[in-house]
Design a protein around this motif. Structure first.
Motif, PDB file in Angstrom:
ATOM      1  N   LYS A   1      15.993   3.993  -5.193  1.00  0.00           N
ATOM      2  CA  LYS A   1      15.673   3.989  -4.179  1.00  0.00           C
ATOM      3  C   LYS A   1      15.132   2.799  -3.496  1.00  0.00           C
ATOM      4  N   THR A   2      15.863   2.567  -2.243  1.00  0.00           N
ATOM      5  CA  THR A   2      15.086   1.365  -1.344  1.00  0.00           C
ATOM      6  C   THR A   2      14.981   1.695   0.021  1.00  0.00           C
ATOM      7  N   LEU A   3      13.819   1.742   0.699  1.00  0.00           N
ATOM      8  CA  LEU A   3      13.588   2.047   2.048  1.00  0.00           C
ATOM      9  C   LEU A   3      12.820   0.964   2.722  1.00  0.00           C
ATOM     10  N   SER A   4      13.039   0.412   3.717  1.00  0.00           N
ATOM     11  CA  SER A   4      12.248  -0.661   4.513  1.00  0.00           C
ATOM     12  C   SER A   4      11.716   0.154   5.807  1.00  0.00           C
ATOM     13  N   ILE A   5      10.642  -0.182   6.351  1.00  0.00           N
ATOM     14  CA  ILE A   5       9.894   0.517   7.306  1.00  0.00           C
ATOM     15  C   ILE A   5       9.182  -0.566   8.281  1.00  0.00           C
ATOM     16  N   SER A   6       8.737  -0.383   9.553  1.00  0.00           N
ATOM     17  CA  SER A   6       8.165  -1.221  10.385  1.00  0.00           C
ATOM     18  C   SER A   6       6.807  -0.720  10.919  1.00  0.00           C
ATOM     19  N   LEU A   7       5.822  -1.162  10.971  1.00  0.00           N
ATOM     20  CA  LEU A   7       4.371  -0.422  11.562  1.00  0.00           C
ATOM     21  C   LEU A   7       3.892  -1.326  12.639  1.00  0.00           C
ATOM     22  N   GLU A   8       3.583  -0.894  13.855  1.00  0.00           N
ATOM     23  CA  GLU A   8       3.043  -1.698  14.522  1.00  0.00           C
ATOM     24  C   GLU A   8       1.494  -2.032  14.488  1.00  0.00           C
ATOM     25  N   MET A   9       1.050  -3.083  14.295  1.00  0.00           N
ATOM     26  CA  MET A   9      -0.377  -3.561  14.383  1.00  0.00           C
ATOM     27  C   MET A   9      -0.580  -4.776  14.233  1.00  0.00           C
ATOM     28  N   ASP A  10      -1.785  -5.434  14.505  1.00  0.00           N
ATOM     29  CA  ASP A  10      -1.866  -6.774  14.787  1.00  0.00           C
ATOM     30  C   ASP A  10      -2.047  -7.449  13.164  1.00  0.00           C
ATOM     31  N   SER A  11      -2.207  -8.784  12.960  1.00  0.00           N
ATOM     32  CA  SER A  11      -2.192  -9.480  11.939  1.00  0.00           C
ATOM     33  C   SER A  11      -3.573  -9.186  10.886  1.00  0.00           C
ATOM     34  N   GLU A  12      -4.615  -9.149  11.881  1.00  0.00           N
ATOM     35  CA  GLU A  12      -6.015  -8.755  11.017  1.00  0.00           C
ATOM     36  C   GLU A  12      -5.829  -7.350  10.361  1.00  0.00           C
ATOM     37  N   ARG A  13      -5.264  -6.338  11.123  1.00  0.00           N
ATOM     38  CA  ARG A  13      -5.099  -5.076  10.750  1.00  0.00           C
ATOM     39  C   ARG A  13      -4.277  -4.751   9.398  1.00  0.00           C
TER      40      ARG A  13
ATOM     41  N   LEU B   1      -3.448  -7.252   7.201  1.00  0.00           N
ATOM     42  CA  LEU B   1      -4.035  -7.829   6.040  1.00  0.00           C
ATOM     43  C   LEU B   1      -5.223  -7.039   5.534  1.00  0.00           C
ATOM     44  N   GLN B   2      -5.897  -6.251   6.186  1.00  0.00           N
ATOM     45  CA  GLN B   2      -6.673  -5.206   5.729  1.00  0.00           C
ATOM     46  C   GLN B   2      -6.133  -3.990   5.117  1.00  0.00           C
ATOM     47  N   CYS B   3      -4.987  -3.610   5.585  1.00  0.00           N
ATOM     48  CA  CYS B   3      -4.290  -2.330   5.223  1.00  0.00           C
ATOM     49  C   CYS B   3      -3.485  -3.028   3.853  1.00  0.00           C
ATOM     50  N   LEU B   4      -2.964  -4.103   3.711  1.00  0.00           N
ATOM     51  CA  LEU B   4      -2.282  -4.680   2.561  1.00  0.00           C
ATOM     52  C   LEU B   4      -3.213  -4.660   1.365  1.00  0.00           C
TER      53      LEU B   4
ATOM     54  N   GLY C   1      -2.980  -2.406  -1.800  1.00  0.00           N
ATOM     55  CA  GLY C   1      -2.547  -3.107  -3.188  1.00  0.00           C
ATOM     56  C   GLY C   1      -3.540  -2.476  -4.380  1.00  0.00           C
ATOM     57  N   GLN C   2      -4.407  -1.718  -3.942  1.00  0.00           N
ATOM     58  CA  GLN C   2      -5.185  -0.814  -5.030  1.00  0.00           C
ATOM     59  C   GLN C   2      -4.596   0.494  -5.280  1.00  0.00           C
TER      60      GLN C   2
ATOM     61  N   GLY D   1       3.240 -11.149  13.223  1.00  0.00           N
ATOM     62  CA  GLY D   1       2.685 -11.166  14.709  1.00  0.00           C
ATOM     63  C   GLY D   1       2.344 -10.119  15.289  1.00  0.00           C
ATOM     64  N   GLU D   2       3.433  -9.217  15.290  1.00  0.00           N
ATOM     65  CA  GLU D   2       3.147  -7.907  16.096  1.00  0.00           C
ATOM     66  C   GLU D   2       3.393  -6.704  15.137  1.00  0.00           C
ATOM     67  N   ARG D   3       4.296  -7.041  14.138  1.00  0.00           N
ATOM     68  CA  ARG D   3       4.573  -5.599  13.520  1.00  0.00           C
ATOM     69  C   ARG D   3       4.454  -6.076  11.863  1.00  0.00           C
ATOM     70  N   LEU D   4       4.286  -5.188  11.060  1.00  0.00           N
ATOM     71  CA  LEU D   4       4.070  -5.139   9.622  1.00  0.00           C
ATOM     72  C   LEU D   4       5.477  -4.544   9.177  1.00  0.00           C
ATOM     73  N   HIS D   5       6.289  -5.349   8.098  1.00  0.00           N
ATOM     74  CA  HIS D   5       7.425  -4.893   7.672  1.00  0.00           C
ATOM     75  C   HIS D   5       7.201  -4.599   6.113  1.00  0.00           C
ATOM     76  N   LEU D   6       7.558  -3.706   5.934  1.00  0.00           N
ATOM     77  CA  LEU D   6       7.294  -3.037   4.215  1.00  0.00           C
ATOM     78  C   LEU D   6       8.700  -2.566   3.711  1.00  0.00           C
ATOM     79  N   ARG D   7       8.687  -2.992   2.580  1.00  0.00           N
ATOM     80  CA  ARG D   7       9.919  -2.422   1.669  1.00  0.00           C
ATOM     81  C   ARG D   7       9.329  -1.638   0.529  1.00  0.00           C
ATOM     82  N   LEU D   8       9.832  -0.387   0.176  1.00  0.00           N
ATOM     83  CA  LEU D   8       9.492   0.666  -0.720  1.00  0.00           C
ATOM     84  C   LEU D   8      10.703   0.742  -1.679  1.00  0.00           C
TER      85      LEU D   8
END
Length: 354
Positions: free
Chosen positions: A178-190, A192-195, A199-200, A212-219
């Motif tokens: 299964k593959t799913l891609s999502i996009s979350l609105e947040m700034d760059s600093e936030r 990097l903190q979330c990632l 990661g743990q 620069g505006e949104r974080l894109h993730l692939r699950l």
């Protein structure tokens, strides 16, 4: 499984190398020349690898495929796709023109790199024409053969400066269920903190990019784990083609004549004080920078955090790749002398001293 449209041109390639040795003429190794923009320019007789092509062997049950250097990467991917398998490192194929040999020589990996490994990690064995005019085999087709002085993996990211790769055996893996891609609105600093936090945790993330505006993730993973991660993270659904466009540099970010820098950084590195636009890839471990800043300044900032910087295109520097410390350069020069004593393979492609 063997490719019925394959052709063994190793004899012709060996003959051209031996003629170059006899004439003391440098060779410019290339397949489709899709990565000509990377590194320093090379002068010499063109050695075209594309006639030496085809799948040599492939047994999906063994998770190993062997192909000749001139085989189009797109063709290799098509064969794997038919068996629901893949190269996990996601090497870019640059609009279907890249070859298997070029993939190994450049060592370029895609968005899945931090979670799956690099091109080098999936090389099991190679056949190589050396600067001694010999056609040799290194490694094999199983992981236990990859031990000691690993010449096979040494070829990854060598840009053809150490020898001519004629054939490679690669470890492959099943595609995720299964593959799913999502996009979350947040700034760059936030982002990097979330990632750093995620990661743990046991989240099935296989790609992460911030524009620069949104974080894109692939699950990716089992249906249950992907669904649970999506319920937890939320966000807007993203077209899965985004990752291909990122990997092939088809996103609007890459549409510019501005010098493009490729920054490799330790994980959890904060935003760097560099002029220009940045695209965060590899969960922060890789940054793309569009900037007119001087090479020395960019590298000074990157080196302070333990990273290195490569001028990916529109280079104004005589050393696109990160300059090496003197001690490390001596190791590279010694290696070059052992494998290519006459210096005929892509001389100067990586560094003027090689």
């Amino acid at each position: 499984m063997r490719d019925q449209h394959s052709f063994d041109a190793s004899g012709e390639l060996l003959e051209q190398v031996n003629q170059a040795l006899c004439d003391a003429t440098p060779l410019r190794i290339q397949g489709a020349n899709s990565k000509a923009f990377l590194g320093r320019s090379v002068t010499g007789d063109v050695l075209d690898t594309r006639p030496h092509c085809g799948i040599v062997s492939y047994d999906p049950t063994e998770l190993v495929i062997t192909a000749r250097c001139g085989t189009p990467l797109a063709e290799l991917s098509q064969v794997l796709d038919a068996a629901q398998q893949m190269l996990p490192c996601e090497p870019p194929d640059f609009a279907g023109t890249a070859t298997v040999g070029g993939m190994i020589a450049s060592g370029l990996s895609g968005p899945r790199r931090p979670w799956s490994g690099s091109v080098r990690d999936f090389v099991l064995g190679i056949r190589l024409i050396t600067g001694h005019g010999k056609h040799l085999r290194f490694g094999g087709e199983v992981m236990k053969n990859v031990a000691g002085y690993d010449v096979s993996r040494l070829m990854a990211s060598s840009y053809g400066t150490l020898g001519l790769i004629t054939e490679v055996s690669l470890k492959v893996l099943p595609k995720p269920r299964k593959t799913l891609s999502i996009s979350l609105e947040m700034d760059s600093e936030r982002a990097l903190q979330c990632l750093a936090q995620w990661g743990q945790q046991p989240l099935p993330i296989s790609a992460a990019c911030h524009d620069g505006e949104r974080l894109h993730l692939r699950l990716e993973g089992g249906e249950g784990s992907v669904a649970a991660a999506y319920d937890r993270l939320g966000g807007d659904l993203l077209d899965g083609s985004y990752w291909t466009d990122l990997n092939e540099h088809r996103l609007s970010f890459f549409d510019a004549s501005t010098p493009l820098w490729w920054l490799c950084l330790p994980s959890n590195t904060p935003l760097l004080p560099l002029p220009g636009e940045q695209l965060i890839d590899w969960a922060g471990g890789q940054r793309w920078l569009k900037s007119h800043a001087e090479a020395a300044f960019i590298r000074q900032v990157v080196e302070k955090v333990g990273g290195h910087a490569t001028c990916y295109r529109h280079s104004r520097t005589s050393s696109p790749f990160q300059p090496l410390p003197a001690a490390l350069m001596r190791y590279h020069q010694n290696l070059k002398r052992h494998l290519d004593p006459c210096g005929i393979f892509n001389p100067g492609r990586l560094y003027a001293e090689l």
